[in-house]
Design a protein around this motif. Structure first.
Motif: not given
Length: 101
Positions: A1-18
């Motif tokens: 995974e690219n260390s600058f990818s925003t997918t992990p935060y947006l998919s897992f840690l952002k408010e309102s994600t499961d």
């Protein structure tokens, strides 16, 4: 995974994600458990240490750019908060904890 990818935060840690909702609920329950261990007169518990909102930013356009590295750093801060809360709880319930007289 690219260390600058925003997918992990947006998919897992952002408010309102499961997964974030599950994390919030688990830490809320754990905080209640630790609070239940504390004596009535103890003011050692710091509930903000177990609140993900203390470590992750609120929703907004700026959260769209949080990279994997930044998200891992936030998780590490949360982990440190959990360990600090546990350490405080252990020191209060330990028989060697100085009692107030």
């Amino acid at each position: 995974e690219n260390s600058f990818s925003t997918t992990p935060y947006l998919s897992f840690l952002k408010e309102s994600t499961d997964s974030r909702s599950a994390l919030d609920e688990a830490l809320k329950e754990y905080s209640a458990f630790l609070s239940g261990l504390m004596p009535e007169n103890s003011a050692v518990m710091h509930p903000e240490l177990l609140d993900p909102a203390s470590w992750f930013p609120p929703g907004g356009p700026e959260t769209e750019r949080i990279s994997l590295m930044t998200a891992l750093h936030m998780l590490d801060l949360l982990k440190s908060g959990i360990l600090t809360a546990e350490s405080d709880a252990i020191s209060v319930v330990s028989p060697n904890y100085p009692s107030e007289k």
